[in-house]
Write an enzyme that holds these catalytic residues in place. Structure first.
Site, PDB file in Angstrom:
ATOM      1  N   LYS A  47      77.762  31.944  -4.926  1.00 11.47           N
ATOM      2  CA  LYS A  47      77.622  30.768  -4.060  1.00 11.47           C
ATOM      3  C   LYS A  47      78.648  30.885  -2.945  1.00 11.47           C
ATOM      4  O   LYS A  47      79.800  31.269  -3.194  1.00 11.47           O
ATOM      5  CB  LYS A  47      77.859  29.500  -4.891  1.00 11.47           C
ATOM      6  CG  LYS A  47      77.662  28.197  -4.111  1.00 11.47           C
ATOM      7  CD  LYS A  47      77.838  26.978  -5.008  1.00 11.47           C
ATOM      8  CE  LYS A  47      77.564  25.668  -4.284  1.00 11.47           C
ATOM      9  NZ  LYS A  47      77.741  24.479  -5.139  1.00 11.47           N
ATOM     10  N   SER A  51      75.604  19.945  -9.321  1.00 10.88           N
ATOM     11  CA  SER A  51      75.146  21.032  -8.447  1.00 10.88           C
ATOM     12  C   SER A  51      74.855  22.369  -9.106  1.00 10.88           C
ATOM     13  O   SER A  51      74.323  23.258  -8.451  1.00 10.88           O
ATOM     14  CB  SER A  51      76.142  21.246  -7.317  1.00 10.88           C
ATOM     15  OG  SER A  51      75.911  20.293  -6.325  1.00 10.88           O
ATOM     16  N   SER A  89      73.823  21.306  -5.064  1.00 10.69           N
ATOM     17  CA  SER A  89      74.081  22.092  -3.880  1.00 10.69           C
ATOM     18  C   SER A  89      73.999  23.596  -4.097  1.00 10.69           C
ATOM     19  O   SER A  89      73.928  24.341  -3.128  1.00 10.69           O
ATOM     20  CB  SER A  89      75.468  21.743  -3.346  1.00 10.69           C
ATOM     21  OG  SER A  89      76.467  22.132  -4.284  1.00 10.69           O
TER      22      SER A  89
END
Ligand code: GLN
Length: 487
Positions: free
Chosen positions: A76, A175, A151
Site C-alpha cells: 500500500k 481499511s 482505503s
C-alpha cells in the site's frame, strides 16, 4: 501459479520449479496488462523488483530461504519504501521519494519478499471506496463499475485480480477488512501495537494499524509472522515474545464459543449479506462451534465517536505538510503564510480538507470538552462492551460490511452514507482489537460478501485458526473474478 497459496509458491521456489525472477516477471506482465483497467498500482519499478528477485534466487540457491523468500508482494502506498515514490494517494506527496523503509517493508524485505510496487489508496487513507485518491479510483475486479472498498482498495484489488499473491494494508477504521470483503479476499487488522507504525504515513495514530491482505487465512498467518514484532522506533509498539501465527491453524474448533453480536444482525444489513453470514455461522456450527448471542450496546456510537477522534488526530498529523520540508509546494506565493495556505489548498483533496476542518474544530478551545473529551469517554465504553462480550465467548462473528461493493460515484456526494460503510469495522479499531475478514459467499449480482471475525487482544492465532478451518470446508476464497483469470 496464479492461484497458488504462499506455501505452494515457497515450495515451488524451493524445488526450483520456478525462480523468483520468473515469478516476478509473470506478475509484472499481468500488472502491465491489467492495471490500465483496474488502476490498482500507482507505481511500479520493474528494475527494482527484479533486482530483489535475483537476490532472492541467490538466497534460495544457498538454501538460506525462509517461508516467504522470493514471493512477490504489493505495498500500500502509505508505507515508505526506500527509493520508491511514496504518495499516500495524495497530490501533496505525488513527488515524494522515501529516504527509508517502513518497519513493515524492512521486515518483508528481510524475509526475502519481492516488492511489485505501490498500490493505490484513498488519499491519506481517508475513505471507504478508493475514490478520494489523487490517482483516480480503483475498480473492483468482480465488476468494473463497482468500488473495491477503501482505503486499501489497490491492495485488495491487486490480490483479487491476481496481480500480486499478497499485499500490505492499513486499517484505521476498516481499511483492510472492508476492501478485503468487497474484493473477496482475506485481510487481517492486528491488535493495536503488534505491527510497528514506523514509516507508515500517519492518519490517526491511536487507531492506525498495518496488516496483511492475501487470499487465505494461512497466507495471512505467514505474512503476519514476518510483519509483527517489537520496534523501538514506534512508541506504541508492543514488546512481546514473537509468536508463530500458523501454530493453531489445524486445531479443531470443537467447543469454540462464537459470539453473535445482536447489533451485527439487526436491520441495516443488506438481506443477502445477512443471509450469507447466517450460512457461514451454520458452517462454524458444523465445525463444532457453539454460538451465543451477545450485545455491544454502544456500537451505534462508534461511527460518530470515530469521526471526532480520527479527524482530531489527522488534523494534528497532517500539519506537517506545509510545503517547507518535503512534498508539494505551491509554485507562486507572496509570503510564508500565503505559501502555507496555497500549498495546503492545492495539495489536499476535498475529503482530507473536510477531516482537517472537523479535527481542528473539535480540538479548539470551547469545543474540546464538548466533543473530543466526550468521544474519548465513549471510546472507553465501546472497549468495555467488547470486554464484556469476550467474557461469554472466544470470538465474535458478523458481517464485515453492511453491503457488497457499491457503484463507483454512488456515495461520493454523501459523506455520511460513505462513513456508514465502516459501521461494523470501526468499533474494533476504537477498542484496539484484532479483526479479520474472509470471503463467505456472493450476492445475486456475483459480488463477494465478507465475514468478520473479531478476537480479543492478541487472539490473532485463534482467529486465523477459525478462518482456516472455515476455508478448509469452503472455497469462496479460491474463486477468481470472471474475466480476470486469462485476461
Ligand atoms: N473509511 C474510514 C475513514 O475514512 C476508515 C479508513 C481507514 O481505515 N483508513 O476514515
Amino acid at each position: 501459479m496464479l492461484n497458488s497459496s504462499l506455501r505452494a509458491l515457497a515450495s515451488a521456489l524451493a524445488q526450483r520449479q520456478v525462480s523468483s525472477v520468473e515469478l516476478t516477471r509473470a506478475y509484472l506482465a499481468r500488472i502491465e496488462r491489467l492495471n490500465p483497467r483496474l488502476n490498482a498500482f500507482v507505481t511500479v519499478d520493474p528494475e527494482a523488483s527484479l533486482a530483489q528477485a535475483r537476490a532472492a534466487d541467490q538466497r534460495l540457491a544457498r538454501s538460506e530461504a525462509g517461508p516467504l523468500t522470493g514471493i512477490p508482494v504489493a505495498h500500500k502506498d502509505i508505507f515508505c519504501a526506500k527509493g520508491w515514490r511514496t504518495t499516500c494517494g495524495s497530490k501533496m506527496l505525488a513527488n515524494f521519494v522515501a529516504p527509508y523503509d517502513a518497519h513493515v517493508v524492512e521486515r518483508l524485505n528481510a524475509a526475502g519478499m519481492v516488492s511489485l510496487g505501490k498500490t493505490n489508496m484513498d488519499e491519506f487513507a481517508m475513505g471507504s471506496s478508493n475514490e478520494t485518491s489523487h490517482f483516480g479510483p480503483v475498480r473492483n475486479p468482480w465488476a468494473l463499475d463497482r468500488v473495491p472498498g477503501g482505503s486499501s482498495g489497490g491492495s485488495a484489488c491487486a490480490v483479487a485480480a491476481r496481480l500480486a499473491p499478497a499485499a500490505t494494508g492499513t486499517d484505521t477504521g476498516g481499511s483492510i477488512r472492508q476492501p478485503a470483503a468487497l474484493c473477496g479476499i482475506s485481510g487481517l487488522k492486528p491488535t493495536y501495537g503488534l505491527v510497528s507504525r514506523y514509516g507508515m504515513i500517519a492518519f490517526a495514530s491511536s487507531l492506525d494499524q498495518g496488516g496483511p491482505m492475501a487470499r487465505s487465512a494461512e497466507d495471512l498467518a505467514l505474512l503476519l509472522n514476518a510483519m509483527a514484532g517489537f520496534d523501538p522506533r514506534d512508541s506504541t509498539s508492543l514488546e512481546r515474545e514473537p509468536e508463530d501465527y500458523t501454530r493453531h491453524l489445524d486445531n479443531p474448533l470443537e467447543g469454540v464459543r462464537l459470539g453473535l453480536p445482536r447489533e451485527y444482525f439487526a436491520e441495516g444489513v443488506a438481506p443477502e449479506v445477512a443471509r450469507t453470514v447466517e450460512q457461514a455461522v451454520a458452517v462454524f456450527r458444523e465445525l463444532g462451534c457453539e454460538t451465543v448471542e451477545v450485545s455491544l450496546p454502544n456500537m451505534e456510537l462508534s461511527v460518530p465517536v470515530y469521526y471526532v477522534l480520527a479527524p482530531a488526530e489527522a488534523s494534528s498529523n497532517l500539519a506537517r505538510y506545509d510545503g517547507v520540508r518535503y512534498g508539494y509546494r505551491t509554485p507562486q506565493y507572496r509570503d510564508l503564510l500565503d505559501m502555507y495556505m496555497k500549498t495546503r489548498a492545492e495539495g489536499f483533496g476535498a475529503e482530507v480538507k473536510r477531516r482537517i476542518l472537523i479535527g481542528t474544530y473539535v480540538l479548539s478551545h470551547g469545543y474540546y470538552d464538548a466533543y473530543y473529551l466526550q468521544a474519548q469517554k465513549l471510546r472507553r465504553l465501546i472497549a468495555q462492551d467488547f470486554r464484556r462480550a469476550f467474557e461469554r465467548c472466544d470470538l465474535l462473528l458478523g458481517p464485515t460490511s453492511p453491503t457488497t461493493a457499491f457503484p463507483l460515484g454512488s456515495r461520493l456526494s454523501d459523506p455520511v452514507q460513505m462513513y456508514l460503510s465502516d459501521i461494523f469495522t470501526i468499533a474494533v479499531n476504537l477498542a484496539g482489537l484484532p479483526g479479520l475478514s474472509i470471503p463467505a459467499g456472493f450476492d445475486a449480482e456475483g459480488l463477494p460478501v465478507g465475514l468478520q471475525i473479531i478476537g480479543n487482544y492478541f487472539a490473532e492465532a485463534r482467529m486465523l485458526n477459525a478462518a482456516h478451518q472455515y476455508q478448509r470446508l469452503t472455497d469462496w476464497h479460491q474463486r477468481v473474478p470472471p474475466g480476470i483469470e486469462e485476461g
